[in-house]
Design an enzyme around this catalytic site. Structure first.
Site, PDB file in Angstrom:
ATOM      1  N   HIS A 194      64.913  14.701  25.139  1.00 17.82           N
ATOM      2  CA  HIS A 194      65.351  15.327  23.861  1.00 17.82           C
ATOM      3  C   HIS A 194      64.778  16.471  23.531  1.00 17.82           C
ATOM      4  CE1 HIS A 194      65.877  10.598  22.638  1.00 17.82           C
ATOM      5  NE2 HIS A 194      66.428  10.933  23.533  1.00 17.82           N
ATOM      6  N   TYR A 244      69.414  16.634  19.885  1.00 16.61           N
ATOM      7  CA  TYR A 244      67.975  16.665  19.280  1.00 16.61           C
ATOM      8  C   TYR A 244      67.468  17.959  18.607  1.00 16.61           C
ATOM      9  CZ  TYR A 244      68.066  11.775  20.544  1.00 16.61           C
ATOM     10  OH  TYR A 244      68.338  10.478  20.776  1.00 16.61           O
TER      11      TYR A 244
END
Length: 421
Positions: A194, A244
């Site tokens: 992420h 992200y």
């Protein structure tokens, strides 16, 4: 071949089942065990799973059980897809950090730390029980935060590889934009779970032509819109960041948005209720379209590819996974867990060499790795001060006043899941 899915009552599971059914030649499963303590959900998901197998002519047997030890016994691989505390805990992760002006998200920032603290002890307990029952089984971790959970598993000596669907999602999108097959796309995907960037997109393999400049020139508007970042930001970066990264590159804008709309957890909870209702329909024998909005796109194909490589040396020769750094990124410790392209086989994952990275990325990777070190220490050993140190180290927090407030909030909202609290 026997596989077990711990968290098999998840509404994600039919996506996984569909992939197992379609790709049975790549991963010939004889027995699939869905393990979950939630008997009502497990019955609905298990029923649909059997109907999907039957419709697609898969000869494998699907078993459902709440007994973890029995479910993983003799398994060649165990997939972990857990959500400790369920959507109720996720809703809290997405809410209370906003009170301090910090992003509320289930894997990033204070909410991500809360999820790690709830999840790591449970994942380690499951893995230890797998090891007692079958020490040779591979553990494939799809449980967020994947990087921290995978590192906990590896440090405890488990045969584990972490998996995320971000990379395969980019692979599929880029292939569609370029009108080629997904197998033609090789990503130079680098960073932490992420927290990744596509620094090159190569046709045909690691040595192929880098078509990323062409992608950005011809499809930059679509790519930027998908990331919810301005086109000029993507152009200046010259790479494609994971979506992200918006939590870092546009943090305050995201906080303003999150304060004015329902949480993602509430949306997902409503979807789950509808999905479970649909799963109970005995006429349904395929994954419903609504499942695509739930998240986890292409998870099944990534899982099949990885399991096939680990168990039989099949699947794609190179795959994006979470594994030990081992010098791949020289500015990180060898035992940091990174997310990169790796050669995957029956002995595990070996990261491919990564070209020297711009300090714009190395700085943030190193910073978040330091946070993850402290987060894992807090998850393993507990204690208010360890939670505070992890929050203070996070680049999206970093101020002692916020860290103090968030520590108190985190503990208050998660006390039932923290043995030391």
């Amino acid at each position: 071949m026997k596989l077990a899915v711990v968290g098999g009552g998840s509404t994600y599971t039919p996506e996984l089942i569909d992939g197992f059914a379609r790709l049975r030649d790549t991963l010939p499963i004889e027995e699939l065990v869905l393990v979950d303590p939630a008997a009502d959900r497990l019955e609905l998901v298990g029923g649909l799973a059997r109907r999907i197998f039957a419709k697609q002519g898969h000869p494998g047997r699907i078993v459902t059980t709440a007994d973890l030890d029995a479910g993983v016994e003799g398994a060649d691989a165990v997939l972990l897809q857990l959500r400790v505390g369920g959507q109720a805990a996720r809703a809290q992760d997405e809410t209370w950090p906003l009170e301090c002006g910090c992003v509320g998200q289930e894997t990033t920032g204070a909410g991500g730390l809360a999820k790690a603290l709830r999840t790591v002890p449970v994942a380690l307990d499951i893995a230890e029980r797998v090891r007692r029952t079958n020490p040779h089984a591979w553990i494939i971790d799809f449980t967020n935060p994947v990087g921290i959970v995978t590192r906990a598993l590896l440090q405890a000596g488990h045969k584990a590889v972490g998996l995320c669907n971000v990379a395969i999602g980019f692979q599929r999108k880029f292939a569609k934009l370029l009108d080629v097959t997904p197998g033609d796309i090789h990503l130079e995907h680098v960073g932490l779970n992420h927290l990744t960037w596509e620094t090159a997109v190569r046709l045909g393999g690691p040595e192929g032509e880098n078509v990323l400049p062409r992608l950005l020139a011809e499809h930059g508007d679509a790519i930027a819109a998908d990331l919810r970042l301005p086109r000029h930001v993507v152009d200046r970066l010259g790479v494609v960041p994971s979506y992200y990264l918006r939590y870092f590159y546009a943090h305050d804008e995201v906080v303003r948005e999150l304060r004015t709309k329902p949480s993602r957890a509430s949306e997902v909870a409503a979807m789950e209720r509808e999905l479970l209702r649909m799963y109970g329909d005995p006429a349904l024998d395929e994954k419903p379209e609504l499942l695509a909005k739930r998240g986890g796109a292409f998870y099944s194909e990534a899982a099949v590819d990885l399991a096939a490589a680990l168990l039989a040396g099949g699947g794609s020769p190179y795959q994006v996974v979470n594994t030990y750094n081992r010098g791949t990124l020289p500015f990180l410790p060898d035992d940091a867990v990174i997310e990169v392209q790796a050669a995957v086989g029956t002995k595990g994952a070996t990261p491919l060499a990564v070209p020297e990275l711009d300090p714009l990325y190395t700085g943030l990777i190193a910073h978040v790795t330091a946070y993850e070190d402290l987060a894992l220490e807090a998850a393993l050993r507990g204690g208010r001060d360890r939670v505070y140190r992890a929050l203070l180290a996070h680049p999206l927090i970093g101020q002692f006043e916020y860290a103090e407030q968030l520590t108190d909030q985190l503990i208050a909202h998660n006390r039932e899941h923290l043995a030391w609290a």
